[in-house]
Design a protein around this motif. Sequence first.
Motif, PDB file in Angstrom:
ATOM      1  N   ALA A 532       0.732  -0.826  -0.268  1.00 55.42           N
ATOM      2  CA  ALA A 532       0.038  -0.294  -0.157  1.00 55.42           C
ATOM      3  C   ALA A 532       1.427   1.159   0.388  1.00 55.42           C
ATOM      4  N   SER A 533       1.866   1.031   0.769  1.00 61.77           N
ATOM      5  CA  SER A 533       2.579   2.404   0.537  1.00 61.77           C
ATOM      6  C   SER A 533       3.525   2.475  -0.395  1.00 61.77           C
ATOM      7  N   SER A 534       3.797   1.120  -0.956  1.00 68.97           N
ATOM      8  CA  SER A 534       4.456   1.548  -2.511  1.00 68.97           C
ATOM      9  C   SER A 534       3.626   1.833  -3.270  1.00 68.97           C
ATOM     10  N   VAL A 535       2.300   1.271  -3.598  1.00 64.89           N
ATOM     11  CA  VAL A 535       1.639   2.185  -4.589  1.00 64.89           C
ATOM     12  C   VAL A 535       1.138   3.577  -4.024  1.00 64.89           C
ATOM     13  N   ILE A 536       1.179   4.642  -3.010  1.00 61.71           N
ATOM     14  CA  ILE A 536       0.923   5.609  -2.425  1.00 61.71           C
ATOM     15  C   ILE A 536       2.523   6.300  -2.847  1.00 61.71           C
ATOM     16  N   GLY A 586       1.655   8.469   3.966  1.00 62.62           N
ATOM     17  CA  GLY A 586       1.714   8.909   2.589  1.00 62.62           C
ATOM     18  C   GLY A 586       0.165   9.258   2.810  1.00 62.62           C
ATOM     19  N   LEU A 587      -1.041   8.581   2.634  1.00 61.08           N
ATOM     20  CA  LEU A 587      -2.681   9.420   2.479  1.00 61.08           C
ATOM     21  C   LEU A 587      -2.883  10.974   3.216  1.00 61.08           C
ATOM     22  N   LEU A 588      -1.766  11.096   4.262  1.00 58.39           N
ATOM     23  CA  LEU A 588      -2.095  12.588   5.057  1.00 58.39           C
ATOM     24  C   LEU A 588      -0.982  13.089   4.007  1.00 58.39           C
ATOM     25  N   MET A 589      -0.456  12.989   3.611  1.00 60.36           N
ATOM     26  CA  MET A 589       0.500  13.874   3.147  1.00 60.36           C
ATOM     27  C   MET A 589       0.078  14.247   1.530  1.00 60.36           C
TER      28      MET A 589
END
Length: 725
Positions: A532-536, A586-589
């Motif tokens: 998920a982090s990589s996708v973001i 990452g979503l927050l950013m």
Amino acid sequence: MADALSIVSAAVLRNLSDKLYEKRKNAALEVEGIVKQLAVAGDHDKITAVINLLVNEFTYSPQANHRKGGLIGLAAATVGLTSEAAQHLEQIVPPVLNSFSDQDSRVRYYACEALYNIAKVVRGDFIVFFNQIFDALCKLSADSDSNVQSAAHLLDRLVKDIVTESDQFSIEEFIPLLRERMNVLHPYVRQFLVGWITVLDSVPDIDMLGFLPDFLDGLFSMLSDSSHEIRQQADSALSEFLQEIKNSPSVDYGRMAEILVQRAASQDEFTRLTSITWINEFVKLGGDQLVPYYADILGAILPCVPDKEEKIRVVARETNEELCAIKADPAEGFDVGSILSVARRHLSSEWEATRIEALHWIYNLLNRHRTEVLSFLNDVFDTLLKALSDPSDEVVLLVLEVHACIAKDPQHFRQLLVFLVHNFRIDNSLLERRGALIIRRLCVLLDGERVYRELSTILEGESDLDFACIMVQALNLILLTSSELSDLRDLLKQSLVNAAGKDLFLSLYASWCHSPMAIISLCLLAQTHQHASSVIQSLVEEDINVKFLAQLDKLIHLLETPTFAYLRLQLLEPGRYIWLLKALYGLLMLLPQQSAAFKILRTRLKTVPSYSFSGEKLRRTSSGSPYSQINDIGSGQQISEDCDGNDGSQNVHSGINFSSRLQQFDQIQQQHRLHAKTQAQSHYSSTSSAKEVQRPDESKRSSTAVDMSLPPSRSLRRGSGQLKL
């Protein structure tokens, strides 16, 4: 003629044509006496001559008084003949009947009187003229002169008495005339006809029931007559016939069923109620005889189920249940195709109750005669799909049950979902209004995992990228929120430790790539946090548009629901779920700082403890965030998703090639970016063409507006202090 003149004196003939009734009457008595003497002598040739004289010189005379005299003279001659009159009726009766249509009402009156006297003498011998007499009386019953009507009624009663006691009456010869006259609308004629039907039906030796189909439609047409008396008479006659049908061992139900079906669609409530009541009795009594007519009967019943009249609704529903309970077989003439066609046609009814019953019929047919119904599937499938747009939720749920029943076979299962996706594509409002209801219900009826796998396969090859993105987002939202799919979510949570979960994750992944937010949601649900982090991290500027941010906003709110309670609890061990933290940060950013979603997620992350309950302490930044530990991953413990969902706590190989999956995601997103650029260029070209014809002041005003040809993310950044380039 000469013989007749020598027999009847000139004085008698003169008085017979006199304008005074008394003189004509006396002359007629003279004629009676003369004929009686000739009859005693057996001189029938002279009697024939006298009758011919009366017919030719009097009844066919242009003078009304002559015609009156001729009629009274013929009646007198018949009285004089007494028992021998039968052999002269061929001469006597036709001219009298001809006078029934005379222009002079008094002549018509005397014609009735003359035939009355003739009938009293000859009785049953004049039955051979019954059809002509009946036809004449039928016309006279509506005569404009009340005296003529009264005379016709007296004659009619006498004729009825004669017919009921006669053994020479032929019902077979009479029925065609009765059937023809039943179409007359005049109220007096209708009363006359119903009277005759009732009388003939009361005669034991006359089988009116056997000929009922010939005049049944006429009786039903009288039920809507403006005259209450006629309606009452017709209803009484029909009730009597229905009782006879119940008691008769042999009835021609088929022909009558056709009539009843037509009358069930009448605008008149009383007619509809009576016809539906008859149909109800026929369904109970008819048995095998009605099998070929089931489709027609069903076509008559379904529109009456929602009738505004309660009595009609009750009988129609009862009849529908009776018909549905009959287990007929195609080998016995049960036409599945015809009944299916009727049900399909009524799926377009304006009445919800009718549509519901039509669907019940299709469902029952599928359960009883599946093979036959599936052979007609192409005829009904499109209609069933259109029914998914029905304004009634109850109808939609029934449609889905029918679809699920059809989709028990693998080939029909795929066909259903392909057609469903096609309908969602061509009708966006259907997806918006009913998408969740349809998908959720299908998942209950057909197994959620099977439905989602097949939909994913279909959407993976979808050429309409915009639709694919919308559809995937809809499916993802249903997956995350629907109680019916809780088992599916539980299986996905085991994607890193369970072969079935991994297989499902990979099955959905290919199509979920159409939507970045759907992929991120799927990864969070499947606990593949590192991916998920990589996708973001892989998202580029063009991906962060208005639609993306709207979807991200939904996800942030979903993270606060019970569905993701397990994920929030994992934040209690930030050292163990470091990739989850990185993904959430990452979503927050990506969120605008002034948005509600930003504040919700930031508040949640602030609650992450500075240490795990296993005793491991986390270093915080000056802002109090544990995110700084994420930077130590490269130099310290390496966390890999080649293990279970615990970000490295166990060493169990998951069997998922995340590098390949990320590449797959990038490729599909690149297709979306190219598609978006093509659309933007097309929009820019059309806008430029429009600007060429703008007035100067319009051009000046438009230059201050936001450049809509830029990607949505750029437009957002221009309008927000936090998102400036």
